[in-house]
Scaffold this motif. Structure first.
Motif, PDB file in Angstrom:
ATOM      1  N   GLY A 378      55.473  56.677  42.700  1.00 47.02           N
ATOM      2  CA  GLY A 378      55.358  57.605  43.107  1.00 47.02           C
ATOM      3  C   GLY A 378      55.680  59.051  42.600  1.00 47.02           C
ATOM      4  O   GLY A 378      55.214  59.964  43.535  1.00 47.02           O
ATOM      5  N   ASP A 379      56.028  59.788  41.932  1.00 45.72           N
ATOM      6  CA  ASP A 379      55.429  60.582  41.648  1.00 45.72           C
ATOM      7  C   ASP A 379      54.818  61.088  40.869  1.00 45.72           C
ATOM      8  O   ASP A 379      54.231  62.068  40.115  1.00 45.72           O
ATOM      9  N   ALA A 380      53.483  60.334  40.722  1.00 46.65           N
ATOM     10  CA  ALA A 380      52.126  60.546  39.370  1.00 46.65           C
ATOM     11  C   ALA A 380      51.350  61.721  40.385  1.00 46.65           C
ATOM     12  O   ALA A 380      51.133  61.421  41.363  1.00 46.65           O
ATOM     13  N   PRO A 381      51.134  62.262  39.407  1.00 37.81           N
ATOM     14  CA  PRO A 381      49.696  63.378  40.554  1.00 37.81           C
ATOM     15  C   PRO A 381      48.397  62.299  40.154  1.00 37.81           C
ATOM     16  O   PRO A 381      48.510  61.279  39.703  1.00 37.81           O
ATOM     17  N   TYR A 382      47.167  62.368  40.450  1.00 37.67           N
ATOM     18  CA  TYR A 382      45.966  61.929  40.982  1.00 37.67           C
ATOM     19  C   TYR A 382      45.643  62.488  39.163  1.00 37.67           C
ATOM     20  O   TYR A 382      44.921  63.489  38.939  1.00 37.67           O
ATOM     21  N   VAL A 383      45.303  61.253  37.961  1.00 41.82           N
ATOM     22  CA  VAL A 383      44.519  61.940  36.614  1.00 41.82           C
ATOM     23  C   VAL A 383      43.620  61.268  36.327  1.00 41.82           C
ATOM     24  O   VAL A 383      43.900  60.444  36.631  1.00 41.82           O
ATOM     25  N   ALA A 384      42.362  61.671  36.392  1.00 43.76           N
ATOM     26  CA  ALA A 384      41.160  61.173  35.617  1.00 43.76           C
ATOM     27  C   ALA A 384      40.871  60.322  34.537  1.00 43.76           C
ATOM     28  O   ALA A 384      42.228  60.694  33.679  1.00 43.76           O
ATOM     29  N   GLY A 385      40.503  59.462  34.588  1.00 38.69           N
ATOM     30  CA  GLY A 385      40.948  58.045  33.486  1.00 38.69           C
ATOM     31  C   GLY A 385      41.986  57.518  33.618  1.00 38.69           C
ATOM     32  O   GLY A 385      42.134  57.244  34.887  1.00 38.69           O
ATOM     33  N   ARG A 386      42.089  56.828  32.638  1.00 36.44           N
ATOM     34  CA  ARG A 386      43.644  55.997  33.001  1.00 36.44           C
ATOM     35  C   ARG A 386      44.309  56.276  32.120  1.00 36.44           C
ATOM     36  O   ARG A 386      45.173  55.749  30.956  1.00 36.44           O
ATOM     37  N   PRO A 387      45.526  56.938  32.629  1.00 40.18           N
ATOM     38  CA  PRO A 387      46.755  57.574  31.994  1.00 40.18           C
ATOM     39  C   PRO A 387      47.471  56.829  31.958  1.00 40.18           C
ATOM     40  O   PRO A 387      47.483  55.680  32.319  1.00 40.18           O
ATOM     41  N   LYS A 388      48.509  56.347  31.015  1.00 42.82           N
ATOM     42  CA  LYS A 388      49.414  55.544  30.265  1.00 42.82           C
ATOM     43  C   LYS A 388      50.580  55.634  31.195  1.00 42.82           C
ATOM     44  O   LYS A 388      51.244  56.877  32.066  1.00 42.82           O
ATOM     45  N   GLY A 389      51.493  54.226  31.472  1.00 48.38           N
ATOM     46  CA  GLY A 389      52.588  54.311  33.197  1.00 48.38           C
ATOM     47  C   GLY A 389      52.152  54.961  34.284  1.00 48.38           C
ATOM     48  O   GLY A 389      52.966  54.880  34.500  1.00 48.38           O
ATOM     49  N   LEU A 390      51.466  54.816  34.826  1.00 46.86           N
ATOM     50  CA  LEU A 390      51.287  55.266  36.568  1.00 46.86           C
ATOM     51  C   LEU A 390      51.218  55.151  37.006  1.00 46.86           C
ATOM     52  O   LEU A 390      51.452  54.604  37.981  1.00 46.86           O
ATOM     53  N   TRP A 391      49.474  54.086  36.630  1.00 42.99           N
ATOM     54  CA  TRP A 391      49.172  53.232  37.607  1.00 42.99           C
ATOM     55  C   TRP A 391      49.047  51.858  37.073  1.00 42.99           C
ATOM     56  O   TRP A 391      48.455  52.048  36.125  1.00 42.99           O
ATOM     57  N   TYR A 392      49.412  51.117  37.893  1.00 42.93           N
ATOM     58  CA  TYR A 392      48.995  49.439  37.066  1.00 42.93           C
ATOM     59  C   TYR A 392      48.680  48.581  38.090  1.00 42.93           C
ATOM     60  O   TYR A 392      48.810  48.350  39.082  1.00 42.93           O
ATOM     61  N   LYS A 393      47.026  47.630  37.463  1.00 34.50           N
ATOM     62  CA  LYS A 393      46.536  46.682  38.214  1.00 34.50           C
ATOM     63  C   LYS A 393      47.031  45.143  38.038  1.00 34.50           C
ATOM     64  O   LYS A 393      47.352  44.969  37.012  1.00 34.50           O
ATOM     65  N   TRP A 394      47.899  44.204  38.745  1.00 33.62           N
ATOM     66  CA  TRP A 394      48.623  43.197  39.123  1.00 33.62           C
ATOM     67  C   TRP A 394      47.640  42.315  39.389  1.00 33.62           C
ATOM     68  O   TRP A 394      48.100  41.652  40.962  1.00 33.62           O
ATOM     69  N   LYS A 395      46.675  41.543  38.558  1.00 33.61           N
ATOM     70  CA  LYS A 395      45.395  41.289  39.400  1.00 33.61           C
ATOM     71  C   LYS A 395      46.560  39.513  39.027  1.00 33.61           C
ATOM     72  O   LYS A 395      47.203  39.072  37.921  1.00 33.61           O
ATOM     73  N   ARG A 396      46.399  38.667  39.849  1.00 35.66           N
ATOM     74  CA  ARG A 396      46.358  37.198  40.276  1.00 35.66           C
ATOM     75  C   ARG A 396      45.992  36.565  38.768  1.00 35.66           C
ATOM     76  O   ARG A 396      45.068  37.142  38.452  1.00 35.66           O
ATOM     77  N   GLY A 397      46.725  35.673  38.385  1.00 36.99           N
ATOM     78  CA  GLY A 397      45.739  34.472  37.529  1.00 36.99           C
ATOM     79  C   GLY A 397      44.724  34.029  37.559  1.00 36.99           C
ATOM     80  O   GLY A 397      44.669  33.505  38.952  1.00 36.99           O
ATOM     81  N   PRO A 398      43.762  33.749  36.623  1.00 36.35           N
ATOM     82  CA  PRO A 398      42.276  33.641  36.905  1.00 36.35           C
ATOM     83  C   PRO A 398      42.259  32.104  37.126  1.00 36.35           C
ATOM     84  O   PRO A 398      43.209  31.229  36.842  1.00 36.35           O
ATOM     85  N   LEU A 399      41.842  31.203  38.052  1.00 30.72           N
ATOM     86  CA  LEU A 399      41.850  30.312  37.659  1.00 30.72           C
ATOM     87  C   LEU A 399      40.513  29.823  36.721  1.00 30.72           C
ATOM     88  O   LEU A 399      39.574  30.622  36.437  1.00 30.72           O
ATOM     89  N   THR A 400      40.414  28.099  36.269  1.00 28.23           N
ATOM     90  CA  THR A 400      39.845  27.648  35.005  1.00 28.23           C
ATOM     91  C   THR A 400      39.415  26.785  35.973  1.00 28.23           C
ATOM     92  O   THR A 400      39.661  25.728  36.024  1.00 28.23           O
ATOM     93  N   VAL A 401      38.329  26.239  34.771  1.00 28.72           N
ATOM     94  CA  VAL A 401      38.213  24.455  35.088  1.00 28.72           C
ATOM     95  C   VAL A 401      37.616  24.267  33.582  1.00 28.72           C
ATOM     96  O   VAL A 401      37.447  25.408  32.628  1.00 28.72           O
ATOM     97  N   ASP A 402      37.797  23.092  33.114  1.00 26.18           N
ATOM     98  CA  ASP A 402      37.350  22.752  31.900  1.00 26.18           C
ATOM     99  C   ASP A 402      35.624  22.285  32.022  1.00 26.18           C
ATOM    100  O   ASP A 402      35.169  21.130  33.048  1.00 26.18           O
TER     101      ASP A 402
END
Lengths: 527, 345
Positions: A378-402
């Motif tokens: 909530g307190d993060a400014p908009y920082v160009a690039g991929r700064p540490k600790g501010l934004w995270y993406k939490w993807k659902r797990g991938p699908l798999t097939v054998d």
């Protein structure tokens, strides 16, 4: 051309990042304008020549070289530009090496039919390294282990400024970047781009791995859905509007349904989606509209584009990027209420209580046109690039097939001696004969380690049943666990399905091919 | 040299057997890959000079190298043949002529009833301060290697390659330059070239190079001051190697031995270094294109120099060389001999 060729030659053999930066800075220091600016453009992928393609390089080689000898040599070297550079039979010439600027200017001015002749004249005075650098330059894709980002960091080192300053200016400047060098040399003011609709480097998120969510102080974070489209930036300044992809490509030409409705001034960050009947359509439908030069009326009607807004960078001329996320979010909502832009909405915040609640939300994301969750401080400014600790993406797990390995193809570049691209299939009953058969469902060329690549390469060589040029068909004996983000119907593939983002997640040395998955298993995963 | 009408074509008296190229009327092999009763050896590299033959004919230098490698082999009868001298084996006259590959390397010229075949072994045409220069011998059939039998292989001037190395040494005084090189030939040639280029500092060598460097010196090749690179504490980088040049077997550099080197710039001296991806795959930071084999142009020029109407190709990229030789009007044939290694593999 000589200093540039030597730079590329040194870079390709230099593994260390710091040593690469030192080489780049030394080059920027010694090379003149505008050569160094064209070099910077080449290193950042910003230099293209329409007239010369890989095919033209081959034709050029054929003017001087026996095609049979060229073929054997190319098989051995595995790189067209390098093969041509090495094999080129030089004729005596009184020409000198061209400068990089001469190369760029003459090729930009040359008509398609003339380009090859122009290049041929240069190949004689150059040495093998010079020829290699020239051919790499004009066919694009230098592959010398320098990313655009690293080149920009080198520029920052060169001028003693923060890399973010280079990123900020980058998309408003054009090769050969004389304004930029003049500023970094202290000979001119910082270029002023305020009244242009330039691309502002976006803020990116780090992936959140399993279990890491527990370690975050979640009271500091806000959650949003991660929509399954492509990240875009709408920039409207000084009466002009642009639609940029995440990497700064201007994709506005094929999205008039978005840009024609923009009446506001400002810069917004959001997700480009296809939305029909109020519903977000699968990524596959958006795919139909991407990478096109033009767009037809039926296309616009069938796959209407839409932007779901995440953030606001500029309101009019006011730069909001220093504000904390919570404040920008309020500004975004009031901006939206005031301007009421067409074919857009604001992505909802997702309320949650604690990590377990979030986990439930994330897992439930499948089937909702989202890829998972975004967590933003909530307190993060908009920082160009991929700064540490501010934004995270939490993807659902991938699908798999054998799936079962069916074909393997030789790689290119560093992998030119390895069978590194794998086509795999799943079982089905042949509709005519009723017999069990494998049908190809996808192709993957990453996800394995270098060590596994060696093992896979050996397995392919030991189990080849047929060869078709660079492709080997193998006996059906190796099971690959393939991970992918989603699967869609496809008329282009015999199996009728296409995977999104397939990669090898595990090699199932232990599993008999007969026990690999059936095609129906994949079909059931179609959303 | 042209054979008279009656001279038997070498294909009637030379056979390709699993052991290697066999001269029937002489009852001997040239560079056999397995132990045989009687062998003529062109040079001391291990894939050409193997242990365990009954009788061996070779140059005195090659015999000395074999002794350094395999010991005296007391059961073996040895015949030293100097360059230009000849020897009768059965009905065949064998003479040895410089091949320019490594110290003592020779082309074996076999003459039988007026027909002449030259088995060149490995050869190069560049000047090399450590061995005698290649001498073309007119013949009816010339047997050639094809290690660099692709037109992408054109070796540059070795002095420019050494200059590249010395520039890098000046640029990175805090680092050690370690060059991967073979114990026989390449190592001594590099040392001699460095001395010619004015590098007067001691050169450090891996222990496996010592015996052959001593042997070269005993044969009058000047190498300057050489110090062992094998001392010091195990696994700890030796600061005194900073700014120095170290020579080692390529296999040692990648192994634990390499840990004694402070932040090494890994160099490799080989004709293969001409191909970037090949150098990169081997983790080489400074490739030096220095080879003891003929490059593409030199292979083809040599065919013209020896004037043989027929070329037989032993090992390497034979298809491309056959194609090019045929296009120049030579009758070309691949012998498909097995057991010879590529340089630098």
């Amino acid at each position: 051309m000589k200093p540039f060729a030597e730079l590329l030659d040194r870079l390709i053999y230099t593994p260390s990042r710091n040593a690469k930066l030192a080489l780049l800075v030394a080059y920027f220091r010694s090379a003149p304008d505008p050569d160094r600016g064209w070099a910077l453009a080449a290193l950042t992928g910003g230099l293209g020549f329409k007239g010369v393609k890989a095919g033209a390089v081959r034709e050029l080689a054929m003017r001087r070289v026996d095609p049979v000898l060229f073929g054997w040599s190319y098989d051995y070297v595995g790189d067209l530009a390098e093969t041509t550079a090495l094999i080129w039979p030089q004729r005596p010439t009184n020409r000198d090496w061209p400068s990089l600027t001469e190369v760029v200017e003459r090729l930009h001015a040359a008509k398609r039919a003339e380009a090859a002749d122009v290049v041929e004249e240069w190949l004689d005075p150059l040495d093998a390294t010079g020829r290699w650098a020239l051919l790499k330059l004009i066919t694009g894709g230098l592959r010398v282990g320098v990313s655009a980002r690293l080149a920009k960091v080198a520029m920052a080192d060169y001028g003693g400024v923060d890399p973010a300053e280079i990123e900020e200016l980058w998309h408003g400047l054009e090769p050969p970047y004389e304004e930029l060098f003049a500023w970094l040399d202290g000979r001119a003011e910082r270029p002023d781009l305020e009244d242009r609709p330039i691309f502002r480097p976006p803020m990116l998120a780090h992936p959140l791995e399993e279990g890491e969510a527990q370690a975050l102080d979640l009271t500091q974070f806000r959650a949003e859905w991660k929509w399954d489209g492509i990240r875009v930036q709408i920039a409207a300044r000084g009466g002009e509007v642009r639609l940029y992809s995440r990497t700064g490509d201007d994709i506005g030409a094929t999205f008039p349904d978005i840009l024609d409705h923009v009446t506001f001034q400002g810069v917004l960050d959001g997700e480009l989606l296809v939305v029909a009947g109020g519903e977000v359509r699968p990524f596959n439908e958006l795919q139909q509209r991407l990478n096109r030069k033009t767009v037809s009326a039926p296309m616009l009607k069938k796959y209407p584009a839409f932007v779901r807004l995440y953030d606001i960078l500029f309101d009019g001329e006011e730069d909001l990027r220093e504000l904390p996320f919570d404040d920008r979010r309020q500004r975004l909502e009031s901006f939206f209420a005031r301007e009421a832009p067409q074919r857009m909405d604001v992505s909802d915040l997702v309320s949650f209580e604690g990590a377990d609640d979030l986990e439930t939300l994330r897992v439930s994301a499948r089937g909702t046109a989202t890829e998972g969750l975004m967590l933003k401080r909530g307190d993060a400014p908009y920082v160009a690039g991929r700064p540490k600790g501010l934004w995270y993406k939490w993807k659902r797990g991938p699908l798999t097939v054998d799936a079962v390995l069916m074909y393997a193809q030789r790689g290119h570049g560093k992998r030119s001696s390895y069978y590194s691209d794998y086509t795999f299939g799943t079982w089905r009953q042949n509709p005519d004969s009723g017999a069990g058969e494998l049908v190809p469902v996808g192709k993957a060329y990453f996800g394995f380690t270098d060590e596994e690549l060696k093992q896979l390469d050996k397995w392919v060589r030991d189990h080849t049943v047929k060869r078709f040029g660079p492709v080997r068909e193998v006996s059906h004996g190796l099971v690959l666990e393939v991970a992918f983000d989603s699967v869609h119907r496809s008329t282009r593939h015999k199996s009728g399905v296409a995977m999104r983002f397939p990669r090898i997640s595990r090699i199932r040395w232990d599993k008999p091919a007969g026990e690999a998955d059936r095609l129906d298993a994949l079909e059931r995963m179609i959303e | 040299m042209t054979a008279s009408i009656a001279a038997p074509h070498p294909q009637t008296w030379i056979e390709i057997r699993p052991q290697g190229l066999f001269c029937v009327p002489g009852g001997f092999y040239v560079d056999p890959v397995r132990p045989v009763d009687r062998a003529v050896i062109t040079h001391g590299h291990a894939d050409h000079a193997r242990a365990g033959h009954g009788a061996v004919a070779a140059t005195p230098e090659t015999l000395a190298i074999m002794t350094a490698r395999y010991g005296a082999e007391p059961e073996q009868s040895r015949q030293a043949v100097r360059y230009g001298e000849s020897l009768k084996i059965g009905d065949v006259t064998v003479s040895l002529h410089p091949a320019g590959h490594v110290l003592g390397s020779a082309q074996a010229c076999l003459e039988y009833k007026g027909a002449r075949i030259v088995v060149s072994g490995d050869y190069k045409r560049r000047a090399d301060p450590t061995c005698a220069a290649f001498e073309p011998v007119p013949c009816d059939v010339f047997v050639t290697e094809a290690t660099f039998g692709l037109p992408v292989f054109r070796h540059p001037d070795d002095r420019a390659e050494i200059a590249k190395l010395l520039d890098s040494v000046a640029l990175f005084p805090e680092r050690c330059h370690v060059i991967g090189a073979y114990a026989l030939g390449k190592a001594q040639r590099l040392i001699a070239l460095l001395r010619q280029a004015g590098w007067q500092r001691p050169i450090y060598i891996h222990g496996a190079l010592q015996a052959l460097c001593d042997l070269y010196r005993d044969h009058g090749v000047e190498l300057g001051e050489l110090l062992p690179a094998t001392a010091g504490q195990k696994g700890v980088a030796r600061d005194e190697f900073k700014g120095e040049i170290v020579l080692a077997l390529p296999s040692a550099i990648a192994d634990r031995w390499g840990r004694r080197l402070p932040d090494p710039v890994v160099c490799m001296a080989s004709g293969w270094m001409r191909v970037r991806q090949r150098a990169r795959q081997r983790g080489v930071e400074l490739p030096l294109i220095i080879s003891d084999h003929a490059d593409w142009d030199e292979l083809l020029d040599t065919f013209d120099d020896v004037g043989a109407p027929e070329i037989w190709i032993t090992h390497g990229s034979e298809e491309a060389l056959m194609h090019a030789a045929s296009a120049r009007g030579y009758k070309a044939r691949a012998l498909a001999l097995v057991g010879y290694e590529e340089e630098g593999q």
